[in-house]
Motif scaffolding. Structure first.
Motif, PDB file in Angstrom:
ATOM      1  N   ALA A 116       1.065  -1.172   0.103  1.00  0.00           N
ATOM      2  CA  ALA A 116      -0.114  -0.010  -0.087  1.00  0.00           C
ATOM      3  C   ALA A 116       0.884   1.391   0.034  1.00  0.00           C
ATOM      4  O   ALA A 116       0.497   2.288  -0.312  1.00  0.00           O
ATOM      5  CB  ALA A 116      -0.911  -0.134   1.234  1.00  0.00           C
ATOM      6  N   ALA A 117       2.059   1.189   0.473  1.00  0.00           N
ATOM      7  CA  ALA A 117       2.892   2.409   0.414  1.00  0.00           C
ATOM      8  C   ALA A 117       3.735   2.354  -0.621  1.00  0.00           C
ATOM      9  O   ALA A 117       4.180   1.537  -1.194  1.00  0.00           O
ATOM     10  CB  ALA A 117       3.985   2.200   1.656  1.00  0.00           C
ATOM     11  N   PRO A 118       4.016   3.415  -1.186  1.00  0.00           N
ATOM     12  CA  PRO A 118       4.818   3.643  -2.425  1.00  0.00           C
ATOM     13  C   PRO A 118       6.203   3.693  -2.186  1.00  0.00           C
ATOM     14  O   PRO A 118       6.921   3.699  -2.963  1.00  0.00           O
ATOM     15  CB  PRO A 118       4.415   5.059  -2.951  1.00  0.00           C
ATOM     16  N   ILE A 119       6.589   3.708  -0.868  1.00  0.00           N
ATOM     17  CA  ILE A 119       8.021   3.627  -0.612  1.00  0.00           C
ATOM     18  C   ILE A 119       8.376   2.554   0.073  1.00  0.00           C
ATOM     19  O   ILE A 119       7.765   1.807   0.883  1.00  0.00           O
ATOM     20  CB  ILE A 119       8.299   4.892   0.256  1.00  0.00           C
ATOM     21  N   HIS A 120       9.696   1.777  -0.397  1.00  0.00           N
ATOM     22  CA  HIS A 120      10.044   0.726   0.432  1.00  0.00           C
ATOM     23  C   HIS A 120      10.767   0.983   1.579  1.00  0.00           C
ATOM     24  O   HIS A 120      11.832   1.588   1.664  1.00  0.00           O
ATOM     25  CB  HIS A 120      10.885   0.012  -0.752  1.00  0.00           C
ATOM     26  N   TYR A 121      10.144   0.524   2.758  1.00  0.00           N
ATOM     27  CA  TYR A 121      10.967   0.929   3.985  1.00  0.00           C
ATOM     28  C   TYR A 121      10.311  -0.035   5.101  1.00  0.00           C
ATOM     29  O   TYR A 121       9.294  -0.463   4.799  1.00  0.00           O
ATOM     30  CB  TYR A 121      10.918   2.322   4.554  1.00  0.00           C
ATOM     31  N   ILE A 122      10.846   0.232   6.314  1.00  0.00           N
ATOM     32  CA  ILE A 122      10.208  -0.591   7.510  1.00  0.00           C
ATOM     33  C   ILE A 122       9.284   0.383   8.147  1.00  0.00           C
ATOM     34  O   ILE A 122       9.666   1.582   8.633  1.00  0.00           O
ATOM     35  CB  ILE A 122      11.405  -0.806   8.489  1.00  0.00           C
ATOM     36  N   THR A 123       8.231   0.046   8.226  1.00  0.00           N
ATOM     37  CA  THR A 123       7.251   0.929   8.964  1.00  0.00           C
ATOM     38  C   THR A 123       7.128   0.710  10.410  1.00  0.00           C
ATOM     39  O   THR A 123       7.014   1.596  11.124  1.00  0.00           O
ATOM     40  CB  THR A 123       5.612   0.468   8.466  1.00  0.00           C
ATOM     41  N   THR A 124       7.415  -0.746  10.674  1.00  0.00           N
ATOM     42  CA  THR A 124       6.866  -1.047  12.232  1.00  0.00           C
ATOM     43  C   THR A 124       7.919  -2.076  12.756  1.00  0.00           C
ATOM     44  O   THR A 124       8.416  -3.046  11.983  1.00  0.00           O
ATOM     45  CB  THR A 124       5.612  -1.363  12.348  1.00  0.00           C
ATOM     46  N   VAL A 125       8.046  -1.727  14.060  1.00  0.00           N
ATOM     47  CA  VAL A 125       9.010  -2.668  14.727  1.00  0.00           C
ATOM     48  C   VAL A 125       8.209  -2.943  16.275  1.00  0.00           C
ATOM     49  O   VAL A 125       7.837  -1.915  16.888  1.00  0.00           O
ATOM     50  CB  VAL A 125      10.325  -2.282  15.003  1.00  0.00           C
ATOM     51  N   TYR A 126       8.184  -4.018  16.419  1.00  0.00           N
ATOM     52  CA  TYR A 126       7.505  -4.341  17.745  1.00  0.00           C
ATOM     53  C   TYR A 126       8.009  -5.578  18.590  1.00  0.00           C
ATOM     54  O   TYR A 126       8.707  -6.314  17.958  1.00  0.00           O
ATOM     55  CB  TYR A 126       5.794  -4.289  17.588  1.00  0.00           C
ATOM     56  N   LEU A 127       7.765  -5.628  19.743  1.00  0.00           N
ATOM     57  CA  LEU A 127       8.104  -6.730  20.517  1.00  0.00           C
ATOM     58  C   LEU A 127       6.911  -7.442  21.156  1.00  0.00           C
ATOM     59  O   LEU A 127       5.724  -7.229  21.685  1.00  0.00           O
ATOM     60  CB  LEU A 127       8.762  -6.303  21.731  1.00  0.00           C
ATOM     61  N   ARG A 128       6.984  -9.052  21.052  1.00  0.00           N
ATOM     62  CA  ARG A 128       6.079  -9.546  21.851  1.00  0.00           C
ATOM     63  C   ARG A 128       6.546 -10.406  23.007  1.00  0.00           C
ATOM     64  O   ARG A 128       7.692 -10.770  22.631  1.00  0.00           O
ATOM     65  CB  ARG A 128       5.386 -10.885  20.680  1.00  0.00           C
ATOM     66  N   ALA A 129       5.892 -10.791  24.094  1.00  0.00           N
ATOM     67  CA  ALA A 129       6.221 -11.421  25.147  1.00  0.00           C
ATOM     68  C   ALA A 129       5.256 -12.151  25.682  1.00  0.00           C
ATOM     69  O   ALA A 129       3.973 -11.518  25.743  1.00  0.00           O
ATOM     70  CB  ALA A 129       7.100 -10.464  26.193  1.00  0.00           C
ATOM     71  N   VAL A 130       5.496 -12.889  26.516  1.00  0.00           N
ATOM     72  CA  VAL A 130       4.373 -13.646  27.556  1.00  0.00           C
ATOM     73  C   VAL A 130       4.265 -12.650  28.763  1.00  0.00           C
ATOM     74  O   VAL A 130       5.189 -12.689  29.267  1.00  0.00           O
ATOM     75  CB  VAL A 130       4.765 -15.056  27.906  1.00  0.00           C
ATOM     76  N   VAL A 131       3.011 -12.102  29.088  1.00  0.00           N
ATOM     77  CA  VAL A 131       3.057 -11.464  29.970  1.00  0.00           C
ATOM     78  C   VAL A 131       1.666 -11.853  30.798  1.00  0.00           C
ATOM     79  O   VAL A 131       0.401 -12.059  30.229  1.00  0.00           O
ATOM     80  CB  VAL A 131       2.515  -9.916  29.916  1.00  0.00           C
ATOM     81  N   ALA A 132       1.721 -12.020  32.083  1.00  0.00           N
ATOM     82  CA  ALA A 132       0.758 -12.810  32.871  1.00  0.00           C
ATOM     83  C   ALA A 132       0.023 -14.158  32.204  1.00  0.00           C
ATOM     84  O   ALA A 132      -1.066 -14.204  32.081  1.00  0.00           O
ATOM     85  CB  ALA A 132      -0.490 -11.751  33.204  1.00  0.00           C
TER      86      ALA A 132
END
Ligand SMILES: [Fe+2]
Length: 253
Positions: A186-202
């Motif tokens: 969907a984006a016309p530019i090639h780049y990294i949009t998002t960085v996120y972390l997943r972990a087990v919490v509770a």
């Protein structure tokens, strides 16, 4: 007279030549078959010979780390679950599922084989002021890179020479700046949009940090998160507008 003899000999010789060729051809056919009649040698290159295959590479997007300090997402442990983060991660994971199935990894890059070094998130843990932090680096190009995202494809190597249309897509780039791209391509530019972390919490898989980059942020993108209390292991994810969702191996905290 001599001419007649030569003509006669030629006429007699023709059937012999034809017959001889047929025998030779049949012999070649037999030599080309194994005992069970299957071809012993097929046309085209076999392993280790012949022209190189068109494997995807990341030479036009790999951007090695510069040692520049990361963006700091938060100095304090975040409150989780964060509904916005959960929603965004779910959106990206759903898009990956729709397009490719599993999230890409170092060991399983799927159709993006050859692009691991510029897409697998590199994460490491530090402790600052008694708080665990995770810094993520993605050695990938950003911004005005003349690489248009276009539509995602299985073999989505972008030809930089062909992508001189980046200027023409400036308007579309502004649209992309209005918010994170929703879909791959969907984006016309090639780049990294998002960085996120997943972990087990509770006991529940939870997004414990998320950062959205602008297309013209510095390359390579790098961001530091502070973790919530009690996290013992995290996995880092990143979304490339052209090459989908990638994740790191689990990292002990
Ligand atoms: Fe990419």
């Amino acid at each position: 007279m001599g001419q007649n003899i030569r003509r006669r000999d030629v006429i007699r010789a023709v059937p012999l030549v034809v017959f001889g060729s047929a025998v030779a051809g049949f012999g070649r056919f037999l030599l080309g078959c194994s005992s069970d009649g299957t071809p012993m040698r097929t046309q085209g290159p076999t392993k280790g010979e012949g022209p190189a295959t068109d494997k995807p590479t990341d030479g036009d997007e790999f951007t090695p780390g510069t040692g520049e300090p990361p963006v700091v997402a938060s100095e304090e442990p975040p409150k989780v679950p964060n509904p916005q983060w959960e929603s965004r991660a779910k959106q990206l994971e759903g898009e990956q599922q729709r397009l490719y199935g599993a999230v890409f990894t170092l060991e399983a890059p799927g159709p993006m084989v050859g692009k691991q070094r510029s897409h697998v998130p590199q994460a490491h843990v530090t402790v600052e002021n008694a708080l665990p932090r995770v810094t993520v680096l993605v050695e990938h190009v950003m911004g005005k890179n003349l690489l248009e995202a276009g539509a995602p494809a299985a073999d989505a190597t972008v030809d930089a020479a062909e992508a001189g249309k980046a200027d023409a897509s400036a308007d579309a780039a502004k649209e992309a700046e209005a918010g994170p791209p929703v879909e791959a391509g969907a984006a016309p530019i090639h780049y990294i949009t998002t960085v996120y972390l997943r972990a087990v919490v509770a006991g529940k898989d939870t997004v414990v940090g998320l950062w959205e980059f602008a297309s013209d942020d510095a390359a390579p993108p790098t961001v530091k998160f502070t973790l919530p209390a009690g996290v013992t292991s995290v996995v880092a994810y990143e979304w490339c507008t052209l090459h989908g969702l990638w994740k790191s191996a689990a990292l002990s905290v």
